[in-house]
Design a protein around this motif. Structure first.
Motif, short mmCIF file in Angstrom:
data_model
loop_
_atom_site.label_atom_id
_atom_site.label_comp_id
_atom_site.label_asym_id
_atom_site.label_seq_id
_atom_site.Cartn_x
_atom_site.Cartn_y
_atom_site.Cartn_z
N ALA A 1 0.81 -1.07 -0.16
CA ALA A 1 0.02 0.00 -0.07
C ALA A 1 0.86 1.31 0.08
N MET A 2 1.86 1.09 0.81
CA MET A 2 2.73 2.53 0.83
C MET A 2 3.53 2.49 -0.29
N THR A 3 3.80 1.53 -0.94
CA THR A 3 4.72 1.45 -2.36
C THR A 3 3.83 2.45 -3.25
N SER A 4 2.30 1.99 -3.41
CA SER A 4 1.46 2.52 -4.28
C SER A 4 1.18 3.86 -4.02
N LEU A 5 1.05 4.22 -2.73
CA LEU A 5 0.97 5.48 -2.34
C LEU A 5 2.13 6.61 -3.06
N GLN A 6 3.30 5.91 -2.64
CA GLN A 6 4.52 6.78 -3.06
C GLN A 6 4.38 7.03 -4.49
N ARG A 7 3.69 6.37 -5.39
CA ARG A 7 3.83 6.53 -6.84
C ARG A 7 2.86 7.73 -6.96
N ILE A 8 1.55 7.81 -6.14
CA ILE A 8 0.68 8.75 -6.47
C ILE A 8 0.76 10.13 -5.59
N VAL A 9 1.46 10.19 -4.75
CA VAL A 9 1.73 11.25 -3.82
C VAL A 9 1.90 12.47 -4.64
N GLY A 10 2.54 12.37 -5.70
CA GLY A 10 2.91 13.57 -6.53
C GLY A 10 1.61 14.24 -6.99
N THR A 11 0.91 13.31 -7.49
CA THR A 11 -0.57 13.81 -8.14
C THR A 11 -1.61 14.01 -7.27
N ASP A 12 -1.82 13.01 -6.29
CA ASP A 12 -3.21 12.99 -5.46
C ASP A 12 -2.73 13.42 -4.05
N HIS A 13 -1.97 14.47 -3.78
CA HIS A 13 -1.43 14.78 -2.72
C HIS A 13 -2.43 14.80 -1.45
N ASN A 14 -3.46 15.59 -1.73
CA ASN A 14 -4.47 15.61 -0.58
C ASN A 14 -5.26 14.13 -0.33
N ALA A 15 -5.26 13.51 -1.33
CA ALA A 15 -5.85 12.13 -1.07
C ALA A 15 -5.06 11.38 0.03
N VAL A 16 -3.59 11.43 -0.24
CA VAL A 16 -2.66 10.66 0.41
C VAL A 16 -2.37 11.52 2.03
N GLN A 17 -2.80 12.75 1.99
CA GLN A 17 -2.55 13.27 3.25
C GLN A 17 -3.43 12.47 4.50
N ARG A 18 -4.71 12.26 4.13
CA ARG A 18 -5.59 11.78 4.79
C ARG A 18 -4.95 10.52 5.72
N HIS A 19 -4.28 9.88 4.97
CA HIS A 19 -3.53 8.59 5.55
C HIS A 19 -2.32 8.84 6.41
N ARG A 20 -2.05 10.20 6.60
CA ARG A 20 -0.76 10.42 7.20
C ARG A 20 -0.55 9.80 8.30
N GLY A 21 -1.72 9.92 9.39
CA GLY A 21 -1.45 9.23 10.57
C GLY A 21 -0.96 7.99 10.82
#
Lengths: 156, 766
Positions: free
Chosen positions: B312-332
């Protein structure tokens, strides 16, 4: 694409090696050394995925054997785990409750089964039954070591 | 299935060997026997056993190349058992680099056309495993034939063999394209699988193929639908999901083909789910699907299984550039993963956290990251520091954070951190007091971290007066006496843990303190003179120079050791610093030039016509005539500039080159290209009377080209009310030692004409 598959014991002894790309002997030895040391150093309950050079390494431990599969970076790791599991199932079906000794003493059979399951780094057959049937037929052919060949009908 | 007894006996014998030596003995005996038997022409069924024994020995790591020819012979044998082992041997012992591999090409060709499908399959398998480019080229037509007209068992193997061929020889992709298309219509899953992989390969290599196969997308969707919706198929089932392998590979292919709609988001198990998530993210699907995909990844993150969290983290890494806000929600959750035991998970979490840092969450994130610092690999600290640099909410926080990093892991920090930190500190003037107190306390506790010690020494030297004043709003007041400060510096000087660079820092700091403190100047003098005979050349030189400052030039000490100006970062590299440093190095204690603007009068017999310079100046010119030390502060700066390496003064600080009778001339150099530079001369008049007809003439050595631009004027009003500037463009293609002679001529208000010449031997900024 899968790059190589290694099976080794808890003591680091190699039981099976299958390489899907041309590599020199020295490289192979080095890779085997690296893999065994990396995988054997892992904690028991840790993640099954590693990064090594530009490949992903997926490993799984079954009893006393470590199955170590290296795939390209874009491959699906969870699927690779399934591939390893599928191979173990095939071995289990063939040898009946397979254990490490079976693979040691019948290593060529293990290779034959692998060759029915994977080719050139890709999955060849997704059905367990088909693979098993093929192996059985090949074995029968081998036993019947006369010069007469006969066709074996296969469902497929 | 008859067991091959000799083989198993040998294996047993090897395993029962108790030492390496014994094992080697057994193996050598066996290998000798095998070699002897290979030489025999025919010994019945034992041949395959011998080769199998050899393969086992090979797997243990012993050399087995003498079996290569035997493999070739066995492959050509009519017996299936021998062929089988022969092909296995070929796959293990031969690879495309061996010459013997070419010998089996013919055998493979014959076997591909064999009537028995198992023989064909052996040949296909071997070709796909170790086929070299030549072999592939030779046998490609055969493979193509097999792709079209044979049973599905062979078709699936031929498809994968074709994949290997395409990987080895890209041009042959064209050959297989039509066959691949027709394979998609097969019902057999194995064949479908092979076909999909083949098409994927073709599309990856060749964009035109991509276009052609785009039309197959509806077929693929159909197949997927069939798989998902259709009933339970026991053959292909894996834990309730019908043929996940095929589903995944189809998803992967759709990645490439940009499907416009995928209805594959039904929950069908994690592997398939993961693949579809990746598909959705990679293709330009509508935003609803993307949100769904990110949510699925979020669910993965909460999963207990470490594997799932990792991917999951590997995939999020790939999209953090484009979908930054969406990933922020899972920051905790991601930050929690930093505390995981597993090294892989921690690394992924760290990368993702660093990517997620933003101005709004920097404080909390840094707290977490700093907690993580103590247990994480060295590379991460540097990135933490970089991250903090980008988003620091306040200077004080920034300094605190970097200090924290230095204290926990100062040994691994990059070299540029020290000058960067120093620059930061000088820039935040209001925090000098606070910073120096903090650093002093840090120095007292621990002097093992080189970067921290260097920064601390520098600060104590620079802001020693603030330290000794004792009061500071931001930290608790503590009484630091001069002796304490000097003790601290002396400890650093004498400690065996200090590197020479650190000692240099400490020595200079001690020297600077001599102007900031009042009582212990003698102590400082004694410290400095001790180091005048130090083994380290650098320290010795410094100490001797400082000694000279005490003895001969005591009147200048205050000016030399003044506070440094605010350092500005600029991009013109190290040159400025090094030149100023060189200038300082050239100082011989006996011939220390005067600082500041004083320039000795040229002796009369050396007033040369400027034009003589162009004829090549052979006269020995006093090296110390022209260049005064650039700035009083930059002398001390020059020392430090050596230590700090990359740090340089702003090159735009004007350098005084001439001062006489109230008329002063300063110079600013700027490098404009590899061999060119621009010199700006500024003249001002500090007398009480005006100066008119002020002109400058310049001459340079032979190979240097000079071009003087028009001056801004020729009138210098009294008391520096206005200045005259003139730009001079120089080009030094031969990189000779650049010198410039300037003749100054002007008329005073009384009408008398003055003329003077000054020579500049080294240019700061070059």
């Amino acid at each position: 694409m899968m790059r190589f598959l290694l099976l080794f014991s808890r003591q680091g002894k190699l039981r099976l090696q299958k390489w899907f790309t041309p590599i020199s002997e020295r490289e192979k030895k080095k890779i085997i050394r690296d893999m065994t040391s990396m995988v054997l150093a892992r904690q028991p309950r840790s993640c099954n995925f590693l990064h090594w050079k530009d490949l992903k390494i997926i490993y799984k431990r079954y009893a006393s054997l470590y199955f170590c599969l290296a795939v390209d970076n874009q491959e699906n790791e969870l699927l690779a785990l399934e591939v390893i599991h599928r191979y173990v199932e095939l071995l289990d079906k063939y040898f009946g409750n397979v254990c490490e000794l079976d693979i040691i003493f019948n290593f060529e059979k293990a290779y034959f089964i692998l060759d029915e399951f994977l080719i050139g780094g890709e999955i060849q057959e997704t059905s367990k039954q088909v693979v098993n049937r093929c192996i059985e037929s090949s074995d029968m052919l081998q036993e019947d070591d006369s010069s007469e060949w006969y066709e074996v009908e296969l469902f497929g | 299935m008859s067991p091959s007894i000799p083989l198993q006996e040998m294996i047993r014998a090897i395993r029962s060997a108790r030492t390496q030596c014994e094992e080697r003995g057994v193996i050598q005996r066996e290998c000798a026997a095998i070699r002897a038997q290979f030489r025999q022409v025919d010994n019945g069924g034992a041949r395959s056993h011998n080769l199998a024994k050899l393969l086992y020995v090979h797997m243990l790591g012993y050399p087995a190349h003498f079996g290569q020819m035997e493999c070739v012979r066995m492959i050509a044998s009519p017996r299936y058992s021998e062929k089988r082992v022969g092909y296995l041997g070929a796959m293990m012992l031969l690879d495309e680099k061996q010459d013997a591999s070419l010998l089996i090409t013919n055998s493979i060709k014959n076997d591909l056309a064999h009537s028995n499908q198992y023989v064909q399959s052996l040949a296909l398998c071997t070709l796909a495993c170790m086929g070299s480019a030549e072999m592939c080229r030779d046998l490609a037509p055969e493979i193509d034939r097999l792709l079209r007209a044979s049973n599905s068992y062979i078709k699936k193997k031929a498809a994968l063999c074709a994949v290997h061929i395409v990987r080895k020889v890209h041009d042959l992709g064209e050959l297989f394209a039509p066959a691949a298309r027709s394979l998609l219509a097969e019902k057999n899953h194995g064949v479908l699988h092979g076909a999909v992989v083949l098409i994927t390969q073709l599309c990856e290599r060749n964009p035109e193929a991509l276009e052609r196969f785009r039309k197959t997308v509806p077929d693929l969707v159909q197949i997927m639908k069939g798989l998902v919706i259709s009933g339970y198929s026991p053959e292909h089932d894996v834990a309730g999901i019908s043929d996940p392998f095929l589903q995944v590979i189809i998803c992967f292919m759709k990645d490439l083909l940009v499907a416009t709609n995928t209805d594959s988001t039904k929950t069908v198990g994690n592997a398939v789910l993961y693949e579809t998530v990746l598909t959705v993210l990679d293709i330009k699907s509508e935003s609803g699907l993307r949100v769904l995909a990110v949510n699925i990844l979020g669910r993965f993150l909460l999963n207990n299984d470490r594997n799932i969290r990792y991917i999951a983290m590997t995939s999020l890494q790939r999209i953090v550039g484009t979908d930054h806000n969406a990933v922020q929600r899972h920051r905790g959750t991601i930050v929690d993963c930093l505390k995981d035991q597993d090294a892989s998970v921690k690394r992924r979490a760290l990368e993702l956290s660093l990517a997620l840092v933003s101005a709004s969450n920097i404080r909390t994130m840094m707290k977490e990251l700093l907690l993580f610092l103590s247990s994480c690999p060295p590379g991460a600290q540097i990135r933490c520091v970089c991250v903090s640099v980008r988003y620091a909410p306040s200077q004080r926080w920034h300094i605190d954070t970097i200090l924290h990093v230095l204290t926990t892991a100062g040994g691994d920090v990059r070299d540029e951190t020290v000058p960067n930190l120093i620059q930061l500190i000088t820039n935040t003037s209001e925090l000098h007091c606070y910073t120096v107190h903090k650093l002093y306390r840090a120095l007292l506790t621990d002097i093992s971290q080189p970067s921290l010690v260097q920064v601390a020494c520098w600060c104590i030297g620079e802001y020693g007066d603030l330290l000794l004043k004792g009061e500071c709003q931001e930290t608790e007041p503590s009484q630091v006496t001069e002796d304490d400060a000097l003790d601290a510096l002396e400890t650093v000087l004498q400690s065996h843990m200090s590197s020479p660079a650190t000692r240099g820092f400490a020595l200079t700091a001690t020297m600077k303190l001599s102007t900031r403190i009042t009582e212990n100047v003698d102590r400082i003098r004694s410290i400095v003179s001790i180091y005048g005979s130090c083994m380290d050349v650098e320290l010795q030189q410094r100490a001797v120079e400082y000694n000279a400052l005490f003895r001969k030039y005591d009147h200048m000490r205050a000016a030399v050791l003044e506070r440094m100006p605010v350092i500005e970062k600029n991009s013109s590299g190290h040159t400025n610093g090094e030149t100023a440093g060189d200038a300082v190095k050239e100082i011989q204690p006996a011939a220390v030039k005067q600082t500041g603007p004083l320039l000795p009068q040229q002796p009369a017999n050396q007033v040369c016509d400027l034009l003589d310079l162009l004829g090549g100046s052979e006269e020995p010119l006093q090296p110390s005539t022209a260049l005064g030390l650039p700035n009083s502060t930059s002398t001390a700066g020059g020392d430090l500039l050596d230590l700090l390496g990359g740090l340089e003064l702003t090159p735009l600080a004007p350098v005084p080159v001439y001062e006489k009778d109230g008329v002063s001339l300063t110079l600013i150099c700027e490098k404009t290209s590899d061999s060119g530079m621009t010199v700006t001369l500024t003249a001002s008049n500090s007398t009480d009377s005006d100066i008119s007809v002020f002109t400058l003439q310049a001459a340079v050595p032979k190979s240097v080209q000079l071009h003087m631009k028009a001056p801004s004027g020729d009138f210098l009003p009294a008391r520096g009310a206005a200045k005259v500037t003139q730009m001079v463009a120089l080009n030094n293609p031969n990189k000779v030692n650049l010198k410039m002679r300037i003749r100054i001529s002007y008329n005073t208000s009384q009408g008398s004409a003055y003329q003077d010449t000054v020579q500049i031997d080294s240019f700061p900024g070059l």
